[in-house]
Design a protein around this motif. Sequence first.
Motif, mmCIF file in Angstrom:
data_model
loop_
_atom_site.group_PDB
_atom_site.id
_atom_site.type_symbol
_atom_site.label_atom_id
_atom_site.label_comp_id
_atom_site.label_asym_id
_atom_site.label_seq_id
_atom_site.Cartn_x
_atom_site.Cartn_y
_atom_site.Cartn_z
ATOM 1 N N SER A 191 -5.818 3.688 -3.196
ATOM 2 C CA SER A 191 -7.211 3.236 -3.320
ATOM 3 C C SER A 191 -7.383 2.219 -4.470
ATOM 4 C CB SER A 191 -8.167 4.414 -3.482
ATOM 5 O OG SER A 191 -7.897 5.079 -4.682
ATOM 6 N N LEU A 192 -6.314 1.964 -5.214
ATOM 7 C CA LEU A 192 -6.385 0.897 -6.215
ATOM 8 C C LEU A 192 -6.270 -0.481 -5.582
ATOM 9 C CD1 LEU A 192 -4.193 2.264 -9.162
ATOM 10 C CD2 LEU A 192 -6.675 2.052 -9.068
ATOM 11 N N LYS A 226 1.192 5.012 -5.626
ATOM 12 C CA LYS A 226 0.851 6.449 -5.706
ATOM 13 C C LYS A 226 -0.616 6.631 -5.331
ATOM 14 C CE LYS A 226 3.127 7.603 -9.859
ATOM 15 N NZ LYS A 226 3.400 6.619 -10.584
ATOM 16 N N ASP A 227 -1.441 5.668 -5.752
ATOM 17 C CA ASP A 227 -2.875 5.737 -5.465
ATOM 18 C C ASP A 227 -3.286 4.474 -4.696
ATOM 19 O OD1 ASP A 227 -5.592 5.764 -5.386
ATOM 20 O OD2 ASP A 227 -5.888 6.036 -7.549
ATOM 21 N N ARG A 281 -14.351 4.126 -12.377
ATOM 22 C CA ARG A 281 -13.975 5.545 -12.539
ATOM 23 C C ARG A 281 -14.190 6.011 -13.982
ATOM 24 N NH1 ARG A 281 -8.140 6.004 -9.426
ATOM 25 N NH2 ARG A 281 -8.788 4.973 -7.511
ATOM 26 N N GLU A 331 -11.893 -1.112 -10.271
ATOM 27 C CA GLU A 331 -11.928 0.251 -9.712
ATOM 28 C C GLU A 331 -11.765 1.282 -10.850
ATOM 29 O OE1 GLU A 331 -12.442 1.775 -6.838
ATOM 30 O OE2 GLU A 331 -11.646 3.736 -7.475
ATOM 31 N N ASP A 339 1.490 1.713 -10.676
ATOM 32 C CA ASP A 339 0.784 1.094 -9.541
ATOM 33 C C ASP A 339 0.269 -0.304 -9.910
ATOM 34 O OD1 ASP A 339 1.243 3.177 -7.849
ATOM 35 O OD2 ASP A 339 -0.814 3.937 -7.824
ATOM 36 N N ASN A 375 -2.184 4.697 -14.705
ATOM 37 C CA ASN A 375 -1.849 4.012 -13.446
ATOM 38 C C ASN A 375 -0.906 2.825 -13.669
ATOM 39 O OD1 ASN A 375 -3.603 5.268 -11.163
ATOM 40 N ND2 ASN A 375 -4.892 5.232 -12.995
ATOM 41 N N GLU A 432 0.829 -1.213 0.000
ATOM 42 C CA GLU A 432 0.000 0.000 0.000
ATOM 43 C C GLU A 432 0.869 1.272 0.000
ATOM 44 O OE1 GLU A 432 -2.932 -0.274 3.008
ATOM 45 O OE2 GLU A 432 -3.994 1.506 2.302
#
Length: 487
Positions: free
Chosen positions: A10-11, A7-8, A201, A197, A92, A89, A3
């Motif tokens: 929430s992925l 960078k993100d 989006r 996810e 990530d 992304n 985690e």
Amino acid sequence: MLEQKLKDPSLLRSAGFIDGQWIQAPNGNTFEVLNPSTGEVIAKVADLGAQETKQAIAAAEVAYDHWKTIPAKQRSSILRRWYELVLENQEDLALIMTSEQGKVMSESRGEVIYGASYIEWFAEEAKRIYGDVLPSTSADRRSIVIKQPVGVVGAITPWNFPNAMITRKVAPALAAGCSIVLKPAAETPLSALALAELASRAGIPAGVFNVVVGKDSKSIGAELTSNPIVKKITFTGSTAVGKLLMEQSAKTIKKTSMELGGNAPVLVFEDADLDKAVTGALGAKFRNAGQTCICANRILVQDTIYDEFIKRFTNRVGEFVLGDGMADQTTMGPLITKKAVENVIALVNDAVEQGAKVCIGGKTDAQGDHFYQPTVIRDLTTSMRLAKEEVFGPVAPVFKFSTEKEAVAMANDTEFGLAAYMYTKDHSRIWRVGEALEYGMVGINETAISSEMIPFGGVKESGQGREGSKYGLEDYLEIKYLCLGDI
Ligand code: SIN
């Protein structure tokens, strides 16, 4: 901690995704996702089952009614947005992939691009689902063919390509106007959830793309294949499981697409450019530590160049750096499970006991019980298990042949027919052998054959249907004939 590297963050999702909601198991059960390099638990993911699969199918049915009516241009723009988000992304998604699957970061980054290419391709193809106006049997009637989505799709995907094997099923399904329920492999659910996810989006409506994560593949698969709402099953994985899914799907006459096991030969003829053949065979064998369905499973080399090929090939194999896929210097990662390593050990032992010789490797590695050394084996016979079974590991068995006829017979002597490769400069031979090989895909002086623009798939027990290219969309469409009379 994974985690903290993202960078993100929430992925990084650990719940199932049904009807646009993140869903935990009703009893709170979870299963562990392990990093194959380190053994570290990287996530505890909701352990969903048949009941949640049924719920997802029901949501997909409702969503389908709306999604199929959305104009192709609009479906295309939503898919295009998903494609852009995947690329934005990339790092990530690659970190998540290497953590759960083990492949080296450069391969994970490459797979994210490869996976995204299917979304881009099918976003474009969504606008090209053409029908036909047929010549008529009489003056007062017209015959028209339209293409319509097959309906709700059930998809089951493997751990070896946790991103691309999903996008090359979900993207054509959505482009065609279908909705989908995906069951990703329990070893690699995190890449699938991150894709869901990003799909959400991008504006893919609730219920159109659902992900059921869980350990109990049998119950989830049984629900997907028995539920009459599901009109098509698409699967990538072993031939044994594919046969079972086809059998289960027969009761409700579902369409099926199956991308199953392989036993790919690389034929190296004496007139080949040897360095190119060595490089090609190396890439085809050791991609993803030998864990792909189109990996070179048998390298067949003409007797006149056998020793020289083995010398050059073994030298190149000696350059691999085995280790944690996250480390910059690593060029080959671990195998997915301890069981996978045990299978490789058994295949190598069987060959050695029958007289084959190990040129390099041939052992597990001190780095941990998921690591097997890149290996070359020579002096094999066709009675050995390595001639017949899919290795799914970093072992290159090099067989010898003397004539073209013998090479083709050896290559075809398998129930599988996914990919084959050959190296030769003789153009007549290219046609002769290319046509004689009983495979769905043949690489000629090339082993990096995959892309979103080609029809990926096999014949014989390697499956049915094609993924990618213009043909890949057909598997998600039904043909309807409209007869207009009284004109
Ligand atoms: C596979 O063989 O498992 C997929 C490989 C690819 O798409 O290149």
